[in-house]
Design an enzyme around this catalytic site. Structure first.
Site, PDB file in Angstrom:
ATOM      1  N   ASP A 111      -2.256  13.232  -9.617  1.00 52.87           N
ATOM      2  CA  ASP A 111      -2.826  13.276  -8.265  1.00 52.87           C
ATOM      3  C   ASP A 111      -3.912  14.347  -8.101  1.00 52.87           C
ATOM      4  OD1 ASP A 111      -0.866  11.366  -7.952  1.00 52.87           O
ATOM      5  OD2 ASP A 111       0.524  12.692  -6.898  1.00 52.87           O
ATOM      6  N   GLU A 130       3.871  16.342  -5.633  1.00 51.28           N
ATOM      7  CA  GLU A 130       2.854  15.294  -5.751  1.00 51.28           C
ATOM      8  C   GLU A 130       1.699  15.563  -4.785  1.00 51.28           C
ATOM      9  OE1 GLU A 130       5.465  11.383  -6.928  1.00 51.28           O
ATOM     10  OE2 GLU A 130       5.378  11.791  -4.808  1.00 51.28           O
ATOM     11  N   ASP A 166      -0.058   5.722  -1.039  1.00 49.72           N
ATOM     12  CA  ASP A 166      -0.899   6.888  -0.688  1.00 49.72           C
ATOM     13  C   ASP A 166      -2.359   6.574  -0.330  1.00 49.72           C
ATOM     14  OD1 ASP A 166       1.347   7.659  -2.078  1.00 49.72           O
ATOM     15  OD2 ASP A 166       0.294   8.844  -3.555  1.00 49.72           O
ATOM     16  N   GLN A 219      -3.571   3.470  -2.691  1.00 47.24           N
ATOM     17  CA  GLN A 219      -2.706   2.902  -3.721  1.00 47.24           C
ATOM     18  C   GLN A 219      -2.345   1.488  -3.291  1.00 47.24           C
ATOM     19  OE1 GLN A 219      -1.033   4.789  -6.832  1.00 47.24           O
ATOM     20  NE2 GLN A 219      -3.213   4.902  -6.418  1.00 47.24           N
ATOM     21  N   TRP A 228       5.962  -2.033  -4.601  1.00 53.49           N
ATOM     22  CA  TRP A 228       5.135  -1.262  -5.534  1.00 53.49           C
ATOM     23  C   TRP A 228       5.017  -1.975  -6.877  1.00 53.49           C
ATOM     24  CZ3 TRP A 228       5.266   1.309 -10.210  1.00 53.49           C
ATOM     25  CH2 TRP A 228       4.325   2.312 -10.397  1.00 53.49           C
ATOM     26  N   MET A 264       0.852  -1.196   0.000  1.00 54.92           N
ATOM     27  CA  MET A 264       0.000   0.000   0.000  1.00 54.92           C
ATOM     28  C   MET A 264       0.882   1.239   0.000  1.00 54.92           C
ATOM     29  SD  MET A 264      -2.703   1.216   2.968  1.00 54.92           S
ATOM     30  CE  MET A 264      -1.516   1.835   4.159  1.00 54.92           C
TER      31      MET A 264
HETATM   32  C1  FRU Z   1       3.076   9.529  -4.228  1.00 58.19           C
HETATM   33  C2  FRU Z   1       2.908   8.932  -5.617  1.00 58.19           C
HETATM   34  C3  FRU Z   1       1.885   9.698  -6.422  1.00 58.19           C
HETATM   35  C4  FRU Z   1       1.397   8.683  -7.409  1.00 58.19           C
HETATM   36  C5  FRU Z   1       1.428   7.421  -6.582  1.00 58.19           C
HETATM   37  C6  FRU Z   1       1.768   6.192  -7.374  1.00 58.19           C
HETATM   38  O1  FRU Z   1       3.549   8.646  -3.287  1.00 58.19           O
HETATM   39  O2  FRU Z   1       4.160   8.884  -6.276  1.00 58.19           O
HETATM   40  O3  FRU Z   1       2.398  10.867  -7.013  1.00 58.19           O
HETATM   41  O4  FRU Z   1       0.130   8.983  -7.885  1.00 58.19           O
HETATM   42  O5  FRU Z   1       2.378   7.606  -5.571  1.00 58.19           O
HETATM   43  O6  FRU Z   1       1.590   5.040  -6.615  1.00 58.19           O
END
Ligand code: FRU
Length: 503
Positions: A175, A226, A44, A60, A68, A42
């Site tokens: 974002d 971001e 954001d 996320q 990731w 996980m």
């Molecule tokens: C921030 C980020 C965002 C993007 C997401 C991708 O942590 O880099 O800018 O949308 O994570 O997982």
């Protein structure tokens, strides 16, 4: 017979092992009162929205690994911001790309036309990240898409004419955070676009026009911008200000990723900063609060903030198994005046009190150890006399590992020292002491701490200075003490609560 016995014993053992393994949320380091996904990766928080008694939290999520990967939106709901119910994954990658961060709004007036029955449409606005485009070296691989739910967030349909904002050739273009702006009767979409924030407006959530830009030469640019958020707040004296949160990928107050904020005005099209362009205000000085934004449509105009409790420097290698990452505690933001400027105050949401058991009084005595499990600690100090040296709360275990959370009276700074841990080698950046300047001049100082299995949140001086840090001792901390190195104790009042696990 012997065979039968050992076979039965084996069965019993495997059953015990199985139940021990499958008992949820008991793994080493697993937070007990912070949100974390049942398993896997996980980052954001996304799409935080309140609708009909439910706080929705999307996030996320990569359901196939603990690092990731192709991003989905995981989903959970809560009635009290503390106890969460996990729901099925809400958004999956599609031919336009992975589903990156974004927001959700309640379309009360059906401006989008998505509503069909009596439930308002919840509309998600998120970034598409097209991997093929990125790999091909293009610059336009991030676009903005929308999806809607007409069943209280349970199922989602992607809009057929996505993307709703195409990419003008900006590599980092993502974002979207959407709010309703009543004075101009428009939806406002705040977007991180490389080194600036762009504002778009719309009346139907589908057609967007660029109305303003902010930030090229303002605040910190130590990393890519971001996850912005834009909202209005009212101070106790009636003054209204607009707050713009901007997370930066690296170069934050104590290194790595972090979140800064600007205070100023928003006229429906553009944001203007009250402070000098070079001034930087950090929402949190710890290294483990990133990409946080506020809940949309929260009751009573509450501004409830939640961040991802990690840092891109080491998020993917922290020593947790099965799952990776948790969220910070939900926090209530207020606008307060300090000296002649307005600043954000961060408090734990009132709902954290639901976790409290009986309070225990605390005192400063280096030989007095208190049991540590899940704790909230509140310390009030009175500096009537001149004080020097460190005052700290030390978390420790039987292997001599410790984390110190304190205030240095000589430098006038708060700090968290997590260098005395045996297993810090998973990342060269992790082992560090982080510090934060004191903002208030008062002779009274407070330290409010929340300690979970692998995190501490320090809300100091009535929430004007915040530090959030993770820690991974080789064995859990089992005790703490309050240490004042010099002078006689200035602790005027101290208490702690043991907290209940939410799982
Ligand atoms: C921030 C980020 C965002 C993007 C997401 C991708 O942590 O880099 O800018 O949308 O994570 O997982």
């Amino acid at each position: 017979m012997r065979f039968l016995f050992s076979f039965t014993a084996l069965l019993c053992i495997s059953f015990v092992q199985l139940t021990a393994q499958t008992k949820p949320y008991q793994e080493k380091y697993r937070p007990q009162f912070h949100f974390s996904p049942p398993a896997h990766w996980m980052n954001d928080p996304n799409g935080m929205v309140y609708y009909k008694g439910e706080y929705h939290l999307f996030y996320q999520y990569y359901p196939d690994s603990t690092v990731w990967g192709p991003m989905h939106w995981g989903h959970a709901i809560s009635k009290d911001l503390m106890r969460w119910q996990h729901l099925p994954t809400a958004l999956y990658p599609d031919s336009l790309g992975y589903i990156f961060s974004g927001s959700v709004v309640v379309d009360k007036n059906n401006s989008s036309g998505f509503q069909q029955g009596k439930e308002s449409a919840l509309v998600a606005i998120y970034t598409y990240h097209n991997m093929a485009g990125e790999k091909a070296g293009k610059t336009d691989f991030q676009t903005q898409g929308i999806a809607y739910s007409i069943d209280k967030g349970r199922t989602w349909t992607k809009y057929k004419n996505n993307p709703v904002i195409k990419n003008p050739g900006i590599k980092d273009f993502r974002d979207p955070k959407v709010i309703w702006h009543e004075p101009s009767k428009h939806w406002i979409l705040t977007l991180a676009a490389a080194t600036e924030i762009q504002f778009y407006r719309s009346t139907n959530l589908k057609n967007w026009e660029l109305s303003g830009r902010f930030g090229k030469d303002e605040g910190s640019h130590g990393g890519v911008w971001e996850c912005p958020d834009l909202f209005e707040m009212k101070a106790a004296d009636g003054t209204r200000k607009w707050i713009l949160l901007v997370s930066i990928g690296s170069g934050a107050a104590n290194g790595g990723s972090g979140t800064q904020y600007f205070i100023g005005n928003f006229d429906g099209k553009n944001f203007t900063n009250d402070n000098a362009p070079s001034s930087i205000q950090w929402l949190d000085y710890g290294t483990d609060n990133y990409a946080g934004v506020t809940w949309s449509n929260a009751p009573n105009q509450r501004k409830i903030f939640l961040g991802w409790m990690s840092n891109w420097q080491y998020a993917q290698v922290v020593p947790t198994q099965k799952w990776r990452s948790a969220m910070t505690l939900p926090r209530e933001l207020n606008l307060i005046k300090n000296k002649n400027a307005y600043v954000l105050q961060t408090l734990p949401v009132a709902e954290t009190r639901l976790l409290r058991k009986e309070p225990t009084p605390l005192s400063v005595r280096s030989n007095k150890n208190y049991p540590l499990s899940l704790n909230e600690i509140i310390l009030n100090f009175d500096f009537a006399e001149h004080v020097t040296g460190n005052i700290s709360v030390e978390l420790f275990n039987d292997t001599n590992e410790k984390v110190q959370i304190g205030f240095n009276c000589d430098s006038n700074r708060f700090y968290i020292n997590r260098t005395h841990l045996l297993n810090n080698s998973f990342s060269k950046e992790f082992s560090a002491t982080h510090s934060a300047p004191r903002l208030l001049n008062s002779k009274k100082l407070t330290m409010h701490l929340f300690i979970d299995k692998s995190s501490v949140e320090l809300l100091a001086d009535d929430g004007t200075v915040v530090m959030t840090d993770l820690f991974f001792p080789s064995e859990h901390f089992t005790k703490f003490r309050i240490v004042q190195e010099k002078n006689k104790s200035v602790l005027s009042n101290g208490k702690m609560y043991t907290l209940r696990s939410v799982w």
